[in-house]
Scaffold this motif. Sequence first.
Motif, PDB file in Angstrom:
ATOM      1  N   GLN A  20       0.828  -1.197   0.000  1.00 44.14           N
ATOM      2  CA  GLN A  20       0.000   0.000   0.000  1.00 44.14           C
ATOM      3  C   GLN A  20       0.869   1.256   0.000  1.00 44.14           C
ATOM      4  N   GLU A  21       1.926   1.239   0.780  1.00 42.88           N
ATOM      5  CA  GLU A  21       2.853   2.372   0.803  1.00 42.88           C
ATOM      6  C   GLU A  21       3.635   2.455  -0.500  1.00 42.88           C
ATOM      7  N   VAL A  23       2.724   1.636  -3.476  1.00 40.51           N
ATOM      8  CA  VAL A  23       1.912   2.137  -4.585  1.00 40.51           C
ATOM      9  C   VAL A  23       2.064   3.649  -4.725  1.00 40.51           C
ATOM     10  N   TYR A  24       1.983   4.375  -3.607  1.00 41.62           N
ATOM     11  CA  TYR A  24       2.111   5.833  -3.663  1.00 41.62           C
ATOM     12  C   TYR A  24       3.499   6.246  -4.162  1.00 41.62           C
ATOM     13  N   LYS A  27       3.884   5.355  -7.997  1.00 40.59           N
ATOM     14  CA  LYS A  27       3.073   6.235  -8.851  1.00 40.59           C
ATOM     15  C   LYS A  27       3.570   7.671  -8.806  1.00 40.59           C
ATOM     16  N   GLU A  29       3.305   9.698  -6.260  1.00 40.52           N
ATOM     17  CA  GLU A  29       2.425  10.543  -5.456  1.00 40.52           C
ATOM     18  C   GLU A  29       3.057  10.911  -4.119  1.00 40.52           C
ATOM     19  N   HIS A  30       4.019  10.111  -3.650  1.00 40.37           N
ATOM     20  CA  HIS A  30       4.788  10.419  -2.457  1.00 40.37           C
ATOM     21  C   HIS A  30       6.270  10.398  -2.821  1.00 40.37           C
ATOM     22  N   TYR A  32       9.996   9.288  -2.317  1.00 41.20           N
ATOM     23  CA  TYR A  32      10.688   8.165  -1.683  1.00 41.20           C
ATOM     24  C   TYR A  32      11.790   8.685  -0.776  1.00 41.20           C
ATOM     25  N   ARG A 245       0.929   1.534 -11.478  1.00 41.86           N
ATOM     26  CA  ARG A 245       0.446   2.573 -12.388  1.00 41.86           C
ATOM     27  C   ARG A 245      -0.622   2.073 -13.350  1.00 41.86           C
TER      28      ARG A 245
END
Length: 269
Positions: A20-21, A23-24, A27, A29-30, A32, A245
């Motif tokens: 779950q972490e 994925v962000y 993609k 969105e967060h 690293y 993605r």
Amino acid sequence: MHPVYVEGIGVLGPGIQSWQEAVYLLKGEHTYLPGKAILSSPESLPPAERRRASRGVMAALQVGYAACAMAGILPAEPASVFASSGGDGDICNAICSAMAAGDHLISPTQFHNSVHNAISGYWGIATGAMAPSSVVSAYDGSFAAGLLEAVSLLLTLRTPVLLVASDQDYPFPLYAARPVPDIFAVALLLTVTPQPGNALAQIRISGDMPFVERPGQAMSDAQLDDLSRAIPAARCLPLLQSIARRDTGNIVLEYLPSQYLVLEVAPCR
């Protein structure tokens, strides 16, 4: 080749605690942020085995359980494939240090925990699994080798297969020869007939040209690309990024020198 389906994913590594972490991060969105991998105690193991379990075993159990939970499959049910580029770094270092110091009476416990197939044994103890289990090692191409083995096993048995690829860091002085900086582990629960609405992605080994001589494309995030090159099990990251993605197309994974594995990937939901 017949497509296979990814119904569960577990991942653990430096700065990554779960799918779950991831994925962000994959993609974009967060951001690293590299950090040490954080392990959970393998409570499913009996106390004696838990005391002997290495960090590499703990990581493999953690991601394996996560992938099975996501797929809604009991951990004892699937056949399994375990892939690693080498054995337990800490124990290999301890054995080499003892022998270099003149102590040739190596602990049997340390010896049987040093090899790369120890994780399969611990998985069987932890889950009570009696299904077929394979273990492969192909240096930096171990994830691709494990995936090939898992797909072959899946299409032969026609029953779910759990692929777990993991690697552990080496302390000095072994680190100078094998500079793996931290633990990374990934698990994929693969099926040949997906449960309705459960599959994340479809994977097919390219039938026209399964192997090419050119390396794959770099990860879009430079730090994730560095991670994928630093730890052999993290060579899975281009595949995980494609799944996260929901991309459709081909990806190329490192396998053998001058021979790279081509996968066709498409989202399922």
